[in-house]
Design an enzyme around this catalytic site. Structure first.
Site, PDB file in Angstrom:
ATOM      1  N   LYS A  47      96.835  -9.033  46.672  1.00  0.00           N
ATOM      2  CA  LYS A  47      97.474  -8.182  47.692  1.00  0.00           C
ATOM      3  C   LYS A  47      96.740  -6.849  47.781  1.00  0.00           C
ATOM      4  O   LYS A  47      95.965  -6.507  46.877  1.00  0.00           O
ATOM      5  CB  LYS A  47      98.935  -7.956  47.308  1.00  0.00           C
ATOM      6  N   TYR A 271      86.648  23.840  54.186  1.00  0.00           N
ATOM      7  CA  TYR A 271      87.845  24.246  54.934  1.00  0.00           C
ATOM      8  C   TYR A 271      88.687  25.258  54.158  1.00  0.00           C
ATOM      9  O   TYR A 271      88.815  25.166  52.942  1.00  0.00           O
ATOM     10  CB  TYR A 271      88.749  23.037  55.196  1.00  0.00           C
TER      11      TYR A 271
HETATM   12  C1  PLP Z   1     101.878  -7.085  42.328  1.00  0.00           C
HETATM   13  C2  PLP Z   1     102.697  -8.142  41.699  1.00  0.00           C
HETATM   14  C3  PLP Z   1     102.199  -8.840  40.578  1.00  0.00           C
HETATM   15  C4  PLP Z   1     100.925  -8.468  39.857  1.00  0.00           C
HETATM   16  O1  PLP Z   1     101.228  -7.409  38.974  1.00  0.00           O
HETATM   17  P1  PLP Z   1     100.176  -6.804  37.942  1.00  0.00           P
HETATM   18  O2  PLP Z   1     100.986  -5.853  37.146  1.00  0.00           O
HETATM   19  O3  PLP Z   1      99.116  -6.138  38.717  1.00  0.00           O
HETATM   20  O4  PLP Z   1      99.658  -7.939  37.133  1.00  0.00           O
HETATM   21  C5  PLP Z   1     102.965  -9.909  40.123  1.00  0.00           C
HETATM   22  N1  PLP Z   1     104.144 -10.235  40.705  1.00  0.00           N
HETATM   23  C6  PLP Z   1     104.651  -9.551  41.741  1.00  0.00           C
HETATM   24  C7  PLP Z   1     105.965  -9.948  42.319  1.00  0.00           C
HETATM   25  C8  PLP Z   1     103.954  -8.469  42.261  1.00  0.00           C
HETATM   26  O5  PLP Z   1     104.475  -7.786  43.292  1.00  0.00           O
END
Ligand code: PLP
Length: 379
Positions: A47, A271
């Site tokens: 993601k 800036y």
């Molecule tokens: C983002 C996410 C993960 C991965 O988590 P990490 O701590 O980066 O390993 C696993 N499960 C869900 C539901 C998530 O949203």
């Protein structure tokens, strides 16, 4: 054999870029696989553009390493992976609006059932949709509460839903704190209770999963079907206890020196005239800014880079596309040189942990905010 694929050495040719070390990704995959029981598959979290690394390039590499399941936050992220020919299962962890349900079918995505009400909406599409049921065992975010097994059974009875899996998510972080460990255990117990109630009712769900990166390292004894690993896979896991210490960071962040400039004592840089030179100085202008993910909070000496293996503090304000650093005491800096924000330069290193700490946040936020404008290069 796999070596052939990595022969090609590349570096950024543009203004600012990310370098991805796929040998390190392979190394991290190996560590995670060695910790998990043989029956547990990796379901990497790709993601947010694979935590900024580049979802397509990372997922393609993981496909090559035999990974055949992924999770993403949104349906559109899943669609992007399919358009890039990523194979295997893709689970959407978050909410998908009914307006986008057609994407789930068209691109063979699996949707999380957020609660019973949502299951009814999915079911009402009148066409088969493959789903994983989310169980809330204490995170109090998404999922049907573990206490309401009756609702979970009702989800199982939705005739248009193909139930491919069921999962939950840990709320604790890797602190080693006994209270956190007890909370994690109570979440596992709650999840297992749901699974056995479902089995008692005669339902057989193919896959069950609960571990994220923390879960793999804190509870390697668990025997579920998938581990949804994100931050550990990228080697930015904030714990060096045990095997987690062997993970290696996959990503480096670099930018080009676009100009080197003499600034006289009393002149200001950037800036808001935020920085006034107290002496005659040499400033390097870097072609990267907050639009690329450099926190504006790095302004005025909070952040630093490495140039020619030496630290150069940021002067003035980080701009949208440009950042200025003090190179007065670094010899020979020239237009076209490379500045390292995250990674190694000679004997020096700025780790993702150092970078995140200076920004007052965690590696996950820093990485996921790295901009789409950065080139992604495989080294
Ligand atoms: C983002 C996410 C993960 C991965 O988590 P990490 O701590 O980066 O390993 C696993 N499960 C869900 C539901 C998530 O949203």
């Amino acid at each position: 054999m796999w070596r052939n694929h990595y022969q090609k050495k590349a570096t950024g040719t543009g203004r600012a870029w990310i370098e991805l070390d796929m040998v390190r990704l392979l190394h991290n995959v190996g560590i995670l696989r060695s910790i998990l029981p043989g029956t547990c598959q990796l379901m990497p979290a790709v993601k947010a553009n694979a935590y900024g690394h580049g979802a397509a390039v990372i997922s393609r590499e993981l496909n090559r390493l035999g990974v055949s399941a992924f999770c993403v936050a949104s349906a559109v992220e899943g669609v992007e992976l399919r358009k890039k020919k990523i194979k295997g299962e893709i689970l959407v962890l978050g909410y998908t609006d009914p307006e986008q349900f057609h994407l789930l079918r068209r691109y063979r995505l699996m949707q999380t059932v957020i609660d019973y009400g949502y299951a009814k909406k999915l079911n009402a599409l009148g066409k088969r949709i493959t789903v994983h049921i989310k169980v809330d065992t204490g995170m109090r975010r998404l999922g049907e509460p573990a206490e309401s097994v009756e609702n979970i059974l009702k989800i199982l009875k939705c005739e248009n839903l193909v139930i491919a899996g069921i999962y939950s998510h840990f709320s604790a972080q890797d602190s080693g704190d006994p209270v956190d460990c007890a909370i994690t255990q109570s979440q596992i117990d709650g999840f297992n209770n749901v699974l056995s109630r479902i089995r008692e009712e005669g339902f057989d769900i193919p896959k069950a999963h609960i571990q994220n990166s923390y879960g793999v390292f804190a509870r390697p004894d668990l025997t579920f079907d998938y581990a949804r690993v994100g931050i550990a896979l990228y080697g930015a896991y904030q714990s060096s206890r045990g095997e987690a210490g062997a993970l290696l960071p996959v990503l480096s962040l670099k930018a080009r020196v676009s100009a080197v400039k003499a600034v006289r004592a009393g002149e200001t840089v950037g800036y808001g005239r935020a920085f006034a030179a107290g002496r005659d100085m040499k400033i390097a202008v870097l072609s990267i800014g907050y639009a690329d993910g450099i926190p504006r909070a790095f302004s005025c000496g909070v952040g630093r880079v490495l140039i020619n293996g030496k630290p150069a503090p940021i002067v003035g304000c980080v701009c949208m596309d440009q950042t200025t650093v003090d190179v007065t005491d670094i010899d020979g800096v020239m237009q076209g040189d490379v500045a390292v924000f995250i990674g190694r330069d000679g004997g020096a290193e700025i780790s993702i942990m150092d970078f995140a700490e200076a920004a007052g946040t965690i590696p996950n936020e820093v990485l996921s905010r790295l901009g789409g404008r950065l080139e992604r290069c495989v080294i």
